[in-house]
Design a protein around this motif. Sequence first.
Motif, PDB file in Angstrom:
ATOM      1  N   LYS A   1     -17.648 -74.948  -1.435  1.00  0.00           N
ATOM      2  CA  LYS A   1     -18.917 -75.144  -2.152  1.00  0.00           C
ATOM      3  C   LYS A   1     -19.806 -76.097  -1.350  1.00  0.00           C
ATOM      4  CE  LYS A   1     -20.893 -76.354  -6.605  1.00  0.00           C
ATOM      5  NZ  LYS A   1     -20.596 -76.759  -7.992  1.00  0.00           N
ATOM      6  N   GLN A   2     -19.219 -77.163  -0.835  1.00  0.00           N
ATOM      7  CA  GLN A   2     -19.971 -78.147  -0.053  1.00  0.00           C
ATOM      8  C   GLN A   2     -20.308 -77.635   1.342  1.00  0.00           C
ATOM      9  OE1 GLN A   2     -21.079 -80.927  -1.464  1.00  0.00           O
ATOM     10  NE2 GLN A   2     -20.063 -80.272  -3.338  1.00  0.00           N
ATOM     11  N   ASN A   3     -19.424 -76.823   1.883  1.00  0.00           N
ATOM     12  CA  ASN A   3     -19.568 -76.345   3.256  1.00  0.00           C
ATOM     13  C   ASN A   3     -19.197 -74.861   3.283  1.00  0.00           C
ATOM     14  OD1 ASN A   3     -19.799 -76.188   5.986  1.00  0.00           O
ATOM     15  ND2 ASN A   3     -18.271 -77.740   6.454  1.00  0.00           N
ATOM     16  N   PRO A   4     -20.150 -73.989   2.964  1.00  0.00           N
ATOM     17  CA  PRO A   4     -19.858 -72.547   2.849  1.00  0.00           C
ATOM     18  C   PRO A   4     -19.250 -71.965   4.122  1.00  0.00           C
ATOM     19  CG  PRO A   4     -22.058 -73.038   2.025  1.00  0.00           C
ATOM     20  CD  PRO A   4     -21.557 -74.285   2.690  1.00  0.00           C
ATOM     21  N   ILE A   5     -18.434 -70.936   3.933  1.00  0.00           N
ATOM     22  CA  ILE A   5     -17.798 -70.305   5.089  1.00  0.00           C
ATOM     23  C   ILE A   5     -18.840 -69.540   5.893  1.00  0.00           C
ATOM     24  CG2 ILE A   5     -15.504 -70.175   4.062  1.00  0.00           C
ATOM     25  CD1 ILE A   5     -16.013 -67.214   3.567  1.00  0.00           C
ATOM     26  N   SER A   6     -18.613 -69.517   7.183  1.00  0.00           N
ATOM     27  CA  SER A   6     -19.526 -68.818   8.087  1.00  0.00           C
ATOM     28  C   SER A   6     -19.050 -67.382   8.284  1.00  0.00           C
ATOM     29  CB  SER A   6     -19.565 -69.533   9.435  1.00  0.00           C
ATOM     30  OG  SER A   6     -18.305 -69.400  10.076  1.00  0.00           O
TER      31      SER A   6
ATOM     32  N   HIS B   1     -21.989 -65.844  -1.937  1.00  0.00           N
ATOM     33  CA  HIS B   1     -21.647 -66.879  -2.916  1.00  0.00           C
ATOM     34  C   HIS B   1     -20.166 -67.249  -2.812  1.00  0.00           C
ATOM     35  CE1 HIS B   1     -21.494 -69.068  -6.698  1.00  0.00           C
ATOM     36  NE2 HIS B   1     -22.826 -69.089  -6.645  1.00  0.00           N
ATOM     37  N   TYR B   2     -19.908 -68.551  -2.738  1.00  0.00           N
ATOM     38  CA  TYR B   2     -18.544 -69.054  -2.542  1.00  0.00           C
ATOM     39  C   TYR B   2     -17.568 -68.598  -3.616  1.00  0.00           C
ATOM     40  CZ  TYR B   2     -19.710 -72.491  -6.128  1.00  0.00           C
ATOM     41  OH  TYR B   2     -20.077 -73.093  -7.307  1.00  0.00           O
ATOM     42  N   THR B   3     -18.042 -68.332  -4.809  1.00  0.00           N
ATOM     43  CA  THR B   3     -17.138 -67.988  -5.906  1.00  0.00           C
ATOM     44  C   THR B   3     -16.400 -66.667  -5.679  1.00  0.00           C
ATOM     45  OG1 THR B   3     -16.946 -68.008  -8.321  1.00  0.00           O
ATOM     46  CG2 THR B   3     -18.754 -66.740  -7.395  1.00  0.00           C
ATOM     47  N   PHE B   4     -16.917 -65.833  -4.773  1.00  0.00           N
ATOM     48  CA  PHE B   4     -16.286 -64.535  -4.531  1.00  0.00           C
ATOM     49  C   PHE B   4     -15.085 -64.611  -3.591  1.00  0.00           C
ATOM     50  CE2 PHE B   4     -20.524 -62.840  -5.856  1.00  0.00           C
ATOM     51  CZ  PHE B   4     -20.067 -62.172  -6.979  1.00  0.00           C
ATOM     52  N   LEU B   5     -14.847 -65.762  -2.960  1.00  0.00           N
ATOM     53  CA  LEU B   5     -13.661 -65.896  -2.108  1.00  0.00           C
ATOM     54  C   LEU B   5     -12.467 -66.253  -2.979  1.00  0.00           C
ATOM     55  CD1 LEU B   5     -12.536 -65.935   0.820  1.00  0.00           C
ATOM     56  CD2 LEU B   5     -12.898 -68.407   0.774  1.00  0.00           C
ATOM     57  N   SER B   6     -11.425 -65.468  -2.879  1.00  0.00           N
ATOM     58  CA  SER B   6     -10.194 -65.763  -3.615  1.00  0.00           C
ATOM     59  C   SER B   6      -9.645 -67.082  -3.072  1.00  0.00           C
ATOM     60  CB  SER B   6      -9.193 -64.629  -3.402  1.00  0.00           C
ATOM     61  OG  SER B   6      -8.098 -64.772  -4.253  1.00  0.00           O
ATOM     62  N   ARG B   7      -9.279 -67.989  -3.959  1.00  0.00           N
ATOM     63  CA  ARG B   7      -8.887 -69.328  -3.514  1.00  0.00           C
ATOM     64  C   ARG B   7      -7.511 -69.724  -3.997  1.00  0.00           C
ATOM     65  NH1 ARG B   7     -13.739 -69.304  -6.043  1.00  0.00           N
ATOM     66  NH2 ARG B   7     -12.813 -70.166  -7.890  1.00  0.00           N
TER      67      ARG B   7
ATOM     68  N   TYR C   1      -9.029 -73.353   2.792  1.00  0.00           N
ATOM     69  CA  TYR C   1     -10.351 -73.176   2.190  1.00  0.00           C
ATOM     70  C   TYR C   1     -10.137 -73.222   0.684  1.00  0.00           C
ATOM     71  CZ  TYR C   1     -11.668 -71.586   6.833  1.00  0.00           C
ATOM     72  OH  TYR C   1     -11.884 -71.512   8.184  1.00  0.00           O
ATOM     73  N   TYR C   2     -10.833 -74.130   0.022  1.00  0.00           N
ATOM     74  CA  TYR C   2     -10.599 -74.348  -1.402  1.00  0.00           C
ATOM     75  C   TYR C   2     -11.900 -74.740  -2.082  1.00  0.00           C
ATOM     76  CZ  TYR C   2     -11.023 -79.323  -0.516  1.00  0.00           C
ATOM     77  OH  TYR C   2     -11.521 -80.557  -0.175  1.00  0.00           O
TER      78      TYR C   2
ATOM     79  N   GLU D   1     -18.309 -66.092  11.106  1.00  0.00           N
ATOM     80  CA  GLU D   1     -17.195 -66.155  12.060  1.00  0.00           C
ATOM     81  C   GLU D   1     -15.879 -66.476  11.356  1.00  0.00           C
ATOM     82  OE1 GLU D   1     -20.128 -67.952  12.540  1.00  0.00           O
ATOM     83  OE2 GLU D   1     -20.963 -66.429  13.872  1.00  0.00           O
ATOM     84  N   GLU D   2     -15.926 -67.420  10.410  1.00  0.00           N
ATOM     85  CA  GLU D   2     -14.713 -67.776   9.670  1.00  0.00           C
ATOM     86  C   GLU D   2     -14.249 -66.614   8.799  1.00  0.00           C
ATOM     87  OE1 GLU D   2     -15.176 -72.547   9.053  1.00  0.00           O
ATOM     88  OE2 GLU D   2     -16.532 -71.216   7.953  1.00  0.00           O
ATOM     89  N   LEU D   3     -15.195 -65.935   8.159  1.00  0.00           N
ATOM     90  CA  LEU D   3     -14.836 -64.793   7.324  1.00  0.00           C
ATOM     91  C   LEU D   3     -14.245 -63.676   8.178  1.00  0.00           C
ATOM     92  CD1 LEU D   3     -14.709 -63.545   4.527  1.00  0.00           C
ATOM     93  CD2 LEU D   3     -17.064 -62.747   4.837  1.00  0.00           C
ATOM     94  N   GLU D   4     -14.797 -63.472   9.349  1.00  0.00           N
ATOM     95  CA  GLU D   4     -14.253 -62.444  10.242  1.00  0.00           C
ATOM     96  C   GLU D   4     -12.850 -62.809  10.728  1.00  0.00           C
ATOM     97  OE1 GLU D   4     -17.404 -61.865  13.103  1.00  0.00           O
ATOM     98  OE2 GLU D   4     -18.383 -60.391  11.799  1.00  0.00           O
ATOM     99  N   GLU D   5     -12.600 -64.100  10.943  1.00  0.00           N
ATOM    100  CA  GLU D   5     -11.241 -64.536  11.293  1.00  0.00           C
ATOM    101  C   GLU D   5     -10.275 -64.213  10.150  1.00  0.00           C
ATOM    102  OE1 GLU D   5      -8.673 -68.576  12.402  1.00  0.00           O
ATOM    103  OE2 GLU D   5     -10.641 -68.785  11.474  1.00  0.00           O
ATOM    104  N   MET D   6     -10.695 -64.503   8.924  1.00  0.00           N
ATOM    105  CA  MET D   6      -9.867 -64.191   7.748  1.00  0.00           C
ATOM    106  C   MET D   6      -9.633 -62.679   7.655  1.00  0.00           C
ATOM    107  SD  MET D   6     -11.453 -66.596   4.787  1.00  0.00           S
ATOM    108  CE  MET D   6     -11.900 -68.287   5.093  1.00  0.00           C
TER     109      MET D   6
END
Length: 115
Positions: A32-37, A84-90, A5-6, A39-44
């Motif tokens: 940014k183009q395809n925000p995380i869901s 907001h996507y910017t809050f995910l550490s990348r 995820y980037y 379910e994906e965040l819960e997997e992380m």
Amino acid sequence: MNKIYYLASCDTCRKIIKSLPKDANLVYRDIKQNPISLEELEEMYNLSGSYEALFSKKAQLYKSMDLKNKALTEEDFKNYILEHYTFLSRPVFIINDKIYIGNSQQNILQVMKVL
């Protein structure tokens, strides 16, 4: 399935992706183009054990919203990442059911080893 995820507009992410082995079998996901869901965040979260570990305190919104002066809970971190996507550490790599969060040199070296 191994994933990254980037953010395509992030110079650091682009540099890291360019340095990956050509045969790296990864699914690339521009958040940014395809925000995380959810379910994906819960997997992380299940792999990392913490929403705070996934949260970027370097994000400009973190500073502009003055979040550093608020007592944020795990639920707050989760909601901000989804908002907001910017809050995910990348970048975030999920490789062989292990998670690698962020762009520290040590983290990227670990990713290179497993790839």
